[in-house]
Design a protein around this motif. Structure first.
Motif, PDB file in Angstrom:
ATOM      1  N   ALA A  16       0.907  -1.293  -0.109  1.00 17.88           N
ATOM      2  CA  ALA A  16      -0.029  -0.076  -0.073  1.00 17.88           C
ATOM      3  C   ALA A  16       0.869   1.322  -0.081  1.00 17.88           C
ATOM      4  O   ALA A  16       1.990   1.098   0.253  1.00 17.88           O
ATOM      5  CB  ALA A  16      -1.146  -0.014   1.339  1.00 17.88           C
ATOM      6  N   THR A  17       0.323   2.417  -0.431  1.00 18.49           N
ATOM      7  CA  THR A  17       0.881   3.726  -0.157  1.00 18.49           C
ATOM      8  C   THR A  17       0.518   4.315   0.831  1.00 18.49           C
ATOM      9  O   THR A  17      -0.625   4.484   1.191  1.00 18.49           O
ATOM     10  CB  THR A  17       1.111   4.404  -1.421  1.00 18.49           C
ATOM     11  OG1 THR A  17      -0.064   4.757  -1.963  1.00 18.49           O
ATOM     12  CG2 THR A  17       1.844   3.591  -2.509  1.00 18.49           C
ATOM     13  N   PHE A  18       1.374   5.023   1.813  1.00 20.91           N
ATOM     14  CA  PHE A  18       0.886   5.916   2.931  1.00 20.91           C
ATOM     15  C   PHE A  18       1.254   7.088   2.673  1.00 20.91           C
ATOM     16  O   PHE A  18       2.230   7.476   2.059  1.00 20.91           O
ATOM     17  CB  PHE A  18       1.560   5.258   4.292  1.00 20.91           C
ATOM     18  CG  PHE A  18       1.332   4.069   4.380  1.00 20.91           C
ATOM     19  CD1 PHE A  18      -0.084   3.471   4.204  1.00 20.91           C
ATOM     20  CD2 PHE A  18       2.138   3.109   4.878  1.00 20.91           C
ATOM     21  CE1 PHE A  18      -0.275   2.008   4.514  1.00 20.91           C
ATOM     22  CE2 PHE A  18       1.978   1.742   5.006  1.00 20.91           C
ATOM     23  CZ  PHE A  18       0.729   1.296   4.744  1.00 20.91           C
ATOM     24  N   ASP A  19       0.380   8.204   3.274  1.00 19.51           N
ATOM     25  CA  ASP A  19       0.852   9.530   3.023  1.00 19.51           C
ATOM     26  C   ASP A  19       1.999   9.708   4.046  1.00 19.51           C
ATOM     27  O   ASP A  19       2.036   9.635   4.969  1.00 19.51           O
ATOM     28  CB  ASP A  19      -0.404  10.400   3.567  1.00 19.51           C
ATOM     29  CG  ASP A  19      -0.193  11.687   3.538  1.00 19.51           C
ATOM     30  OD1 ASP A  19      -0.733  12.640   2.488  1.00 19.51           O
ATOM     31  OD2 ASP A  19       0.342  12.435   4.340  1.00 19.51           O
TER      32      ASP A  19
ATOM     33  N   ASN B  56       5.484  10.064   8.637  1.00 16.91           N
ATOM     34  CA  ASN B  56       6.249  10.596   9.469  1.00 16.91           C
ATOM     35  C   ASN B  56       5.974  11.163  10.865  1.00 16.91           C
ATOM     36  O   ASN B  56       6.655  10.944  11.728  1.00 16.91           O
ATOM     37  CB  ASN B  56       6.967  11.853   8.674  1.00 16.91           C
ATOM     38  CG  ASN B  56       7.801  11.218   7.430  1.00 16.91           C
ATOM     39  OD1 ASN B  56       7.867   9.895   7.111  1.00 16.91           O
ATOM     40  ND2 ASN B  56       8.157  12.435   6.625  1.00 16.91           N
ATOM     41  N   ARG B  57       4.940  11.751  10.751  1.00 20.25           N
ATOM     42  CA  ARG B  57       4.317  12.488  12.260  1.00 20.25           C
ATOM     43  C   ARG B  57       4.195  11.264  12.993  1.00 20.25           C
ATOM     44  O   ARG B  57       4.643  11.244  14.184  1.00 20.25           O
ATOM     45  CB  ARG B  57       3.224  13.053  11.861  1.00 20.25           C
ATOM     46  CG  ARG B  57       2.718  14.202  12.725  1.00 20.25           C
ATOM     47  CD  ARG B  57       1.465  14.808  13.038  1.00 20.25           C
ATOM     48  NE  ARG B  57       0.518  14.384  11.922  1.00 20.25           N
ATOM     49  CZ  ARG B  57       0.360  15.032  10.807  1.00 20.25           C
ATOM     50  NH1 ARG B  57       1.038  16.139  10.739  1.00 20.25           N
ATOM     51  NH2 ARG B  57      -0.467  14.613   9.968  1.00 20.25           N
ATOM     52  N   LYS B  58       3.447  10.047  12.610  1.00 20.30           N
ATOM     53  CA  LYS B  58       3.154   9.187  13.472  1.00 20.30           C
ATOM     54  C   LYS B  58       4.505   8.398  13.842  1.00 20.30           C
ATOM     55  O   LYS B  58       4.574   8.209  15.110  1.00 20.30           O
ATOM     56  CB  LYS B  58       2.321   7.866  12.722  1.00 20.30           C
ATOM     57  CG  LYS B  58       1.630   6.898  13.616  1.00 20.30           C
ATOM     58  CD  LYS B  58       0.855   6.156  12.949  1.00 20.30           C
ATOM     59  CE  LYS B  58      -0.561   6.907  12.576  1.00 20.30           C
ATOM     60  NZ  LYS B  58      -1.600   5.852  12.109  1.00 20.30           N
ATOM     61  N   LEU B  59       5.324   8.172  13.346  1.00 19.79           N
ATOM     62  CA  LEU B  59       6.560   7.615  13.484  1.00 19.79           C
ATOM     63  C   LEU B  59       7.240   8.217  14.550  1.00 19.79           C
ATOM     64  O   LEU B  59       7.937   7.757  15.493  1.00 19.79           O
ATOM     65  CB  LEU B  59       7.638   7.295  12.199  1.00 19.79           C
ATOM     66  CG  LEU B  59       7.385   6.113  11.673  1.00 19.79           C
ATOM     67  CD1 LEU B  59       8.020   4.774  12.237  1.00 19.79           C
ATOM     68  CD2 LEU B  59       5.963   5.572  11.254  1.00 19.79           C
ATOM     69  N   LEU B  60       7.622   9.610  14.096  1.00 22.87           N
ATOM     70  CA  LEU B  60       8.485  10.502  15.105  1.00 22.87           C
ATOM     71  C   LEU B  60       7.747  10.627  16.346  1.00 22.87           C
ATOM     72  O   LEU B  60       8.522  10.806  17.575  1.00 22.87           O
ATOM     73  CB  LEU B  60       8.490  11.663  14.351  1.00 22.87           C
ATOM     74  CG  LEU B  60       9.585  11.774  12.951  1.00 22.87           C
ATOM     75  CD1 LEU B  60       9.656  13.246  12.324  1.00 22.87           C
ATOM     76  CD2 LEU B  60      10.692  11.103  13.265  1.00 22.87           C
ATOM     77  N   SER B  61       6.402  10.666  16.371  1.00 23.73           N
ATOM     78  CA  SER B  61       5.671  10.912  17.643  1.00 23.73           C
ATOM     79  C   SER B  61       5.894   9.681  18.695  1.00 23.73           C
ATOM     80  O   SER B  61       5.520   9.939  19.862  1.00 23.73           O
ATOM     81  CB  SER B  61       4.192  10.930  17.386  1.00 23.73           C
ATOM     82  OG  SER B  61       3.563   9.738  17.292  1.00 23.73           O
TER      83      SER B  61
END
Lengths: 236, 236
Positions: free
Chosen positions: A174-177, A182-187
């Motif tokens: 799948a492709t993700f926004d 990035n926000r989710k990972l960094l959070s």
DNA sequence: CCAAAAGTGTTCTAGTTACACCCATGA
DNA sequence: TCATGGGTGTAACTAGAACACTTTTGG
């Protein structure tokens, strides 16, 4: 010492599903089986459990024999034991899946076993029930990676956010926004931004990140839904 | 047919972690071991895998021998294989955990094995590594129940929302707000409200619900967080 | 100077939490 | 009639999703 009487003893093997990621797609390390039956056919790397070793130990040994690597991420997956899964003799197979940085794999060692990386979606036929094992490993990885920071095991120590995204996108097809991703990972607070950039794959270059090891261990838990605040209750 | 030469064969046992819920607390079904070593000590129900049966089959057989029940929820948990876990002889143990409606268990059968239900948090000492197996089962159940509609296996066909809540609260050793809890459960669409009430535990009585079997099967997947819309990607 | 990939912010929506009162009934 | 447990609604907050433009730089 007495033995248990009247029971049948069987062989116990450990088979390893060894997964890597080359930046493009997921790869599985297979060997060409060196003995009958099914000699020359492709197979997972495996071996029999030896008298003085435990199962995890056996899996680590087998992995090291093939790749030369120690301290690889390794997790018991499932045990397969249909009576006739191996036509030669009854063998119960305990499977493990391994995640490793494909670049650490030393190519020359593979020669001994005729080992080769195959893309997960374009594999040769495998012996016995090995294909079912691979399927199960894929499912487990998808499942687990959605909840736990796990896929880093497939990357080198320093990695970029676009690399990470490619890793997730490859796994889920799948492709993700990228902004949300990035926000989710960094959070999660798991990443430490480095000062240097990877210029391999773009002109602008992407910043490297490293895992914050201490947080990695403590944040292995997850984020769930059936109960309120589930992360309080879950062991990895 | 040739055999694999030069390898050691070992016993393979299946051990079952059998869990129930009596409305108050989680219970584990144990037997008093009938043979040496550790005779008379408490143990999980287990047995050796027979020549013509697979592992799941063996687990089902063992469960039926003890409880008389078929079609019980049963899931392979983990395989234990330290070389000396059984002091008599090397035995690899494939563990399964089972969830069953404690009321269906037929007490008289238990006599043959000196079986008894023990509260999960107040158990006698167990033989070998059985305690580690129970711990692992507890963790797995907590994990899985947070994501999948699974705990219904512990209840009778008809159950009430307060019963369900007690089930979750018992597992996570926490209390949940009943308004939010009910809303969340009902929003899954898995439940069909019945017209009759359970008057056992209150004067007002609580409505019975049943599982919508078709939805149960399709909604076994989950709700996660690391990727967007993770439920699209997860196999159970 | 331009193609290619990296990086970044805001708005809207849906889901989650916190919270308190009324209802039905048997004793 | 009252004690016990069952049932219900709302408001505030938070997390997730959708969405587009600017930046950097090697060729």
């Amino acid at each position: 010492m007495m033995k248990y009487s009247g029971q049948t003893r069987v062989l116990v093997a450990v088979d390893c599903i060894i997964l890597g990621f080359d930046g493009e797609s997921y790869k599985l390390l297979l060997i060409q089986r060196g003995f009958a039956p099914e000699k020359k056919k492709w197979s997972l790397m495996g071996g029999f459990v030896q008298p003085q070793e435990g199962l995890d130990e056996a899996a680590n040994r087998i992995l090291e024999e093939l790749t030369g690597l120690k301290n690889v991420y390794l997790e018991q997956l499932h045990t397969f034991g249909s009576p006739h899964r191996d036509p030669v003799e009854r063998t119960v197979a305990v499977t493990y899946f391994a995640l490793l940085d494909i670049q650490k794999y030393e190519k020359q060692l593979s020669q001994d076993y005729h080992a080769e990386w195959f893309p997960l979606n374009d594999m040769p036929e495998l012996i016995f029930d090995h294909m079912a094992m691979v399927e199960m490993a894929k499912n487990r990885l998808r499942y687990k990676a959605a909840l736990h920071p796990l896929l880093f095991e497939l990357l080198p120590e320093k990695f970029t956010l676009p690399q990470l995204q490619a890793l997730y996108e490859g796994l889920y097809e799948a492709t993700f926004d990228k902004r949300n991703f990035n926000r989710k990972l960094l959070s999660t607070g798991l990443f430490v931004k480095q000062h240097d950039k990877d210029k391999e794959s773009s002109k602008k270059g992407a910043f490297f990140y490293k895992l914050d090891q201490s947080k990695y261990i403590n944040n292995f838990q997850a984020f769930l839904k059936f109960i309120p605040n589930p992360e309080k209750f879950l062991a990895p």
